[in-house]
Motif scaffolding. Structure first.
Motif, mmCIF file in Angstrom:
data_model
loop_
_atom_site.group_PDB
_atom_site.id
_atom_site.type_symbol
_atom_site.label_atom_id
_atom_site.label_comp_id
_atom_site.label_asym_id
_atom_site.label_seq_id
_atom_site.Cartn_x
_atom_site.Cartn_y
_atom_site.Cartn_z
ATOM 1 N N MET A 1 40.826 -44.164 2.049
ATOM 2 C CA MET A 1 40.845 -42.995 1.193
ATOM 3 C C MET A 1 39.794 -43.171 0.124
ATOM 4 N N LYS A 2 38.557 -43.003 0.459
ATOM 5 C CA LYS A 2 37.467 -43.322 -0.430
ATOM 6 C C LYS A 2 37.204 -42.178 -1.395
ATOM 7 N N ALA A 3 36.978 -42.564 -2.682
ATOM 8 C CA ALA A 3 36.560 -41.639 -3.726
ATOM 9 C C ALA A 3 37.406 -40.382 -3.775
ATOM 10 N N LYS A 4 38.700 -40.586 -3.732
ATOM 11 C CA LYS A 4 39.653 -39.498 -3.883
ATOM 12 C C LYS A 4 39.552 -38.456 -2.773
ATOM 13 N N ALA A 5 39.049 -38.850 -1.604
ATOM 14 C CA ALA A 5 39.004 -37.925 -0.488
ATOM 15 C C ALA A 5 40.312 -37.997 0.263
ATOM 16 N N LEU A 6 40.324 -37.289 1.389
ATOM 17 C CA LEU A 6 41.520 -37.274 2.237
ATOM 18 C C LEU A 6 42.752 -36.780 1.483
ATOM 19 N N PHE A 7 42.697 -35.508 1.123
ATOM 20 C CA PHE A 7 43.818 -34.873 0.424
ATOM 21 C C PHE A 7 45.127 -35.091 1.181
ATOM 22 N N SER A 8 45.039 -35.042 2.504
ATOM 23 C CA SER A 8 46.262 -35.119 3.304
ATOM 24 C C SER A 8 46.868 -36.504 3.349
ATOM 25 N N ILE A 207 41.149 -48.904 8.772
ATOM 26 C CA ILE A 207 41.931 -49.280 7.600
ATOM 27 C C ILE A 207 41.243 -48.742 6.343
ATOM 28 N N ALA A 208 39.922 -48.807 6.326
ATOM 29 C CA ALA A 208 39.152 -48.361 5.155
ATOM 30 C C ALA A 208 39.406 -46.902 4.827
ATOM 31 N N ASP A 209 39.704 -46.098 5.852
ATOM 32 C CA ASP A 209 39.944 -44.679 5.623
ATOM 33 C C ASP A 209 41.233 -44.416 4.851
ATOM 34 N N ARG A 210 42.093 -45.434 4.768
ATOM 35 C CA ARG A 210 43.373 -45.274 4.071
ATOM 36 C C ARG A 210 43.470 -46.142 2.829
ATOM 37 N N LEU A 211 42.368 -46.723 2.420
ATOM 38 C CA LEU A 211 42.318 -47.469 1.165
ATOM 39 C C LEU A 211 41.794 -46.540 0.068
ATOM 40 N N TYR A 212 41.945 -46.951 -1.172
ATOM 41 C CA TYR A 212 41.581 -46.089 -2.297
ATOM 42 C C TYR A 212 40.491 -46.733 -3.135
ATOM 43 N N ALA A 213 39.463 -45.967 -3.452
ATOM 44 C CA ALA A 213 38.361 -46.466 -4.263
ATOM 45 C C ALA A 213 38.797 -46.551 -5.724
ATOM 46 N N SER A 214 39.023 -47.761 -6.189
ATOM 47 C CA SER A 214 39.555 -47.987 -7.527
ATOM 48 C C SER A 214 38.602 -47.499 -8.606
ATOM 49 N N GLN A 215 39.157 -46.778 -9.569
ATOM 50 C CA GLN A 215 38.360 -46.283 -10.686
ATOM 51 C C GLN A 215 38.228 -47.320 -11.798
ATOM 52 N N THR A 216 39.036 -48.362 -11.745
ATOM 53 C CA THR A 216 38.983 -49.391 -12.785
ATOM 54 C C THR A 216 38.403 -50.706 -12.277
ATOM 55 N N ARG A 217 38.150 -50.765 -10.965
ATOM 56 C CA ARG A 217 37.654 -52.008 -10.380
ATOM 57 C C ARG A 217 36.366 -51.796 -9.594
ATOM 58 N N GLY A 218 35.496 -51.000 -10.181
ATOM 59 C CA GLY A 218 34.158 -50.828 -9.620
ATOM 60 C C GLY A 218 34.111 -50.163 -8.263
ATOM 61 N N GLY A 219 35.064 -49.301 -7.963
ATOM 62 C CA GLY A 219 35.054 -48.599 -6.692
ATOM 63 C C GLY A 219 35.532 -49.425 -5.515
ATOM 64 N N ARG A 220 36.002 -50.641 -5.762
ATOM 65 C CA ARG A 220 36.492 -51.469 -4.664
ATOM 66 C C ARG A 220 37.736 -50.852 -4.041
ATOM 67 N N LEU A 221 37.897 -51.039 -2.749
ATOM 68 C CA LEU A 221 38.990 -50.405 -2.016
ATOM 69 C C LEU A 221 40.275 -51.181 -2.188
ATOM 70 N N ILE A 222 41.331 -50.471 -2.593
ATOM 71 C CA ILE A 222 42.600 -51.123 -2.855
ATOM 72 C C ILE A 222 43.694 -50.563 -1.955
ATOM 73 N N MET A 223 44.701 -51.367 -1.757
ATOM 74 C CA MET A 223 45.872 -51.018 -0.959
ATOM 75 C C MET A 223 46.811 -50.139 -1.786
ATOM 76 N N THR A 224 47.239 -49.018 -1.210
ATOM 77 C CA THR A 224 48.205 -48.141 -1.870
ATOM 78 C C THR A 224 49.315 -47.810 -0.880
ATOM 79 N N CYS A 225 50.277 -47.045 -1.317
ATOM 80 C CA CYS A 225 51.345 -46.601 -0.423
ATOM 81 C C CYS A 225 50.781 -45.814 0.758
ATOM 82 N N ALA A 226 49.718 -45.024 0.498
ATOM 83 C CA ALA A 226 49.131 -44.171 1.527
ATOM 84 C C ALA A 226 48.341 -44.964 2.558
ATOM 85 N N THR A 227 48.148 -46.252 2.329
ATOM 86 C CA THR A 227 47.455 -47.070 3.322
ATOM 87 C C THR A 227 48.282 -47.180 4.594
ATOM 88 N N CYS A 228 49.591 -47.181 4.460
ATOM 89 C CA CYS A 228 50.470 -47.338 5.627
ATOM 90 C C CYS A 228 51.254 -46.079 5.973
#
Length: 263
Positions: A1-8, A207-228
């Protein structure tokens, strides 16, 4: 889920019920009639609630006007009250991840907690304060409360940087396919977790499509509930004859887990 994409893939009010309400939800059939259809549970507004009368299942989370704009960095026209608290993160001696309780709810995970914290009624929306809580013992709500039942700290690690390559605090350094060589093990890194270019078992989704680009960690992809989890019941891979946990990989033979973990 990069850069707040993937609304669904957000609006993550994930659910772990083993009830008739969930078991009867057809995988990939959409929100209406699913466990995330709040018109099935709403109270005490009841029959006078226009959302129930008109079947507006989206209205319990979204609004076209006067949306919530503070309290999180990911708010897709959000209309549901957000919790204002810090949660205890997952912790075990076997995880390499660094999880900061101050940032672990970054992205869509906090939206999940707006119901699964148990302190906010699931039918709260707009200016209405609802009356249906996950803490109630109703037969259709036999749901563990993530914020109170120790689920986050016990078995749901979220809020950590995923890829370990070029990220000192990332956990995944394993190959996209195949097994890593034992001699390549680096202390403090887990070669037994695939990097985010790997796909979910039985799916072409990375997997990258379901990770989130962190706004506090330099855009690095983080695990969220929506990852799974697939909150909108469209992309999930639960089998038709199994409990629908809205998972992005089948639970059969732990297929979802093996999407990332090399075992």
């Amino acid at each position: 889920m990069k850069a707040k994409a993937l609304f669904s893939s957000t609006l993550v009010l994930l659910s772990f019920c083993g009830t008739i309400a969930i078991a009867g939800t057809a995988p990939r059939s959409g929100v209406q009639g699913s466990v995330h259809d709040m018109t099935l549970y709403a109270a005490p507004i009841g029959a006078s609630d226009p959302e129930i009368l008109q079947g507006r299942v989206c209205a319990y989370c979204h609004t076209p006007h006067h949306a919530i704009t503070t309290g999180n960095d990911y708010l897709p026209l959000w209309s549901h009250t957000l919790p204002n608290k810090t949660y205890t993160p997952y912790n075990t001696a076997t995880i390499d991840a660094t999880i900061d309780p101050q940032t672990m709810m970054e992205g869509p995970s906090l939206l999940c907690m707006s119901c699964h914290d148990g302190a906010i009624a699931v039918d709260t929306h707009y200016a209405f304060t609802g009356g249906k809580y996950l803490t109630q013992s109703d037969t259709d709500f036999a749901t563990p409360v993530i914020g109170k039942d120790g689920i986050l700290s016990n078995d749901h690690p979220i809020g950590f940087v995923y890829d370990g390559i070029n990220n000192a605090d990332g956990v995944a350094t394993g190959p996209v396919t195949g097994d890593p060589p034992l001699e390549a093990h680096v202390k403090g890194k887990d070669e037994w977790v695939r990097i985010s270019d790997a796909t979910f078992t039985g799916s072409t989704m990375k997997i990258a499509d379901r990770l989130y680009a962190s706004q506090t960690r330099g855009g690095r992809l983080i695990m969220t509930c929506a990852t799974c989890h697939d909150v909108h019941n469209k992309k999930n891979q639960d089998e038709a004859n199994a409990t629908n946990y809205l998972l992005l990989g089948s639970n059969r033979n732990s297929a979802l887990c093996l999407s990332c973990h090399i075992k």
